[in-house]
Scaffold this motif. Sequence first.
Motif, PDB file in Angstrom:
ATOM      1  N   MET A   1      -5.909  10.501 -11.311  1.00 26.28           N
ATOM      2  CA  MET A   1      -6.521   9.563  -9.929  1.00 26.28           C
ATOM      3  C   MET A   1      -6.209  10.447  -8.782  1.00 26.28           C
ATOM      4  SD  MET A   1      -5.988   5.653 -10.848  1.00 26.28           S
ATOM      5  CE  MET A   1      -7.019   4.756 -11.770  1.00 26.28           C
TER       6      MET A   1
ATOM      7  N   ALA B   1      -4.513  10.633  -5.144  1.00 26.72           N
ATOM      8  CA  ALA B   1      -3.987   9.683  -4.517  1.00 26.72           C
ATOM      9  C   ALA B   1      -3.223  10.168  -3.516  1.00 26.72           C
ATOM     10  CB  ALA B   1      -2.907   9.178  -5.700  1.00 26.72           C
ATOM     11  N   GLN B   2      -2.798   9.463  -2.232  1.00 26.21           N
ATOM     12  CA  GLN B   2      -1.966   9.822  -1.282  1.00 26.21           C
ATOM     13  C   GLN B   2      -0.880   8.989  -1.130  1.00 26.21           C
ATOM     14  OE1 GLN B   2      -4.023   9.257   2.443  1.00 26.21           O
ATOM     15  NE2 GLN B   2      -2.406  10.089   3.741  1.00 26.21           N
TER      16      GLN B   2
ATOM     17  N   LEU C   1      -0.870   6.150  -3.857  1.00 22.06           N
ATOM     18  CA  LEU C   1      -1.731   5.037  -3.723  1.00 22.06           C
ATOM     19  C   LEU C   1      -3.251   5.370  -3.880  1.00 22.06           C
ATOM     20  CD1 LEU C   1      -2.317   2.036  -2.808  1.00 22.06           C
ATOM     21  CD2 LEU C   1      -2.544   3.098  -0.315  1.00 22.06           C
ATOM     22  N   VAL C   2      -3.910   4.735  -4.642  1.00 23.22           N
ATOM     23  CA  VAL C   2      -5.310   5.114  -4.880  1.00 23.22           C
ATOM     24  C   VAL C   2      -6.258   3.969  -4.368  1.00 23.22           C
ATOM     25  CG1 VAL C   2      -7.103   5.336  -6.626  1.00 23.22           C
ATOM     26  CG2 VAL C   2      -4.824   6.290  -6.961  1.00 23.22           C
TER      27      VAL C   2
ATOM     28  N   ARG D   1       0.637   5.335 -10.391  1.00 27.43           N
ATOM     29  CA  ARG D   1      -0.294   4.954  -9.363  1.00 27.43           C
ATOM     30  C   ARG D   1      -0.408   3.529  -8.900  1.00 27.43           C
ATOM     31  NH1 ARG D   1       0.297   9.880  -8.971  1.00 27.43           N
ATOM     32  NH2 ARG D   1      -1.597  11.460  -9.094  1.00 27.43           N
TER      33      ARG D   1
ATOM     34  N   VAL E   1      -2.981   1.136  -7.561  1.00 25.46           N
ATOM     35  CA  VAL E   1      -4.354   0.950  -7.399  1.00 25.46           C
ATOM     36  C   VAL E   1      -4.824  -0.189  -6.732  1.00 25.46           C
ATOM     37  CG1 VAL E   1      -6.866   1.105  -8.155  1.00 25.46           C
ATOM     38  CG2 VAL E   1      -4.912   2.160  -9.523  1.00 25.46           C
TER      39      VAL E   1
END
Length: 310
Positions: A121, A123-124, A127-128, A146, A148
């Motif tokens: 995934m 992510a930044q 966080l997704v 993660r 989400v």
Amino acid sequence: MRIAVYLPLLLSLLAPLGARLLSERCEPRLATWLLTASAFVLGTAGTISLGLLAVTGLLRIRELAVLGHWSAGTAQRDDPTQLPVALIAGLLGGVAVLMAVRMFWRRARTLAAAALEAACMPAQDGLVVIDDEAPDAFAIPGRPGRVVISTGMLRALDRTEHDILLAHERTHLTAHHYAFVALAQLGAAANPLLRPLATAVTYTIERWADESAATATGDRTRVARTVGKAALVTRPAAARTPSAALGILGRRTSSAGVGPVPRRVAALLAPPLRLHPFLAAATAVTLAAATLSLAEAAHDLHHLLEAVGI
């Protein structure tokens, strides 16, 4: 082995009482540790106890004694366990081992799949954000894990509530709540009497995450409102949600709905729970009693094996 071998099994009968007291009266972090340790230790000790009883039954069978060159008569004289009891214990012990291995395999596969999904995934800062109108939020374990969140959930909550939601979900990852759930379920798989403990763990990890969010934001009432609001806007868990995921509404299924959210909201609106050293000490004594009784039973079996000539 007259009494000691049965004690770990008898202590499992206290699981419903212990689960209720620890989950409702003890600080969530400590309660999670105590509940998980209780489920795992009692599940393991009970399975070993069944195995010890089964071994005593094998020693009483004359046909096996002839093959193994031991004295079945001595075993019958020195061991009080009746053969039917030993055979039933052997059957139950075999089922317990099979169920525990099955649960371990399922949890290992689930967590491995979740970790692989999390790694794939983009992510930044972990966080997704997924483009989905259905409000949903959950954490997926991995290296790194993660968080989400759907766009529907972001629209349903305001900025302060976003911070609360993130603090809750990140606590699931940083505190490794998946490991607590897995260990408790492993013990309950071996001994169904311990299921209340495993169920309580799935509740206390959510309370742990709630309290962490309250500490991070400094507003317990706002956290309670956020948990309640998320429950109102969230539909039953979608099929896309990984089975290893933990969300702000707990471990959900299509029929379970939002789970014990009202209890969590009420707990957040009340003063924080204390550590409750009496419950911690009582749990420690219970686990020590189970461990020592198992050691005593193993010691008695050792002497029995020496007596029959093994």
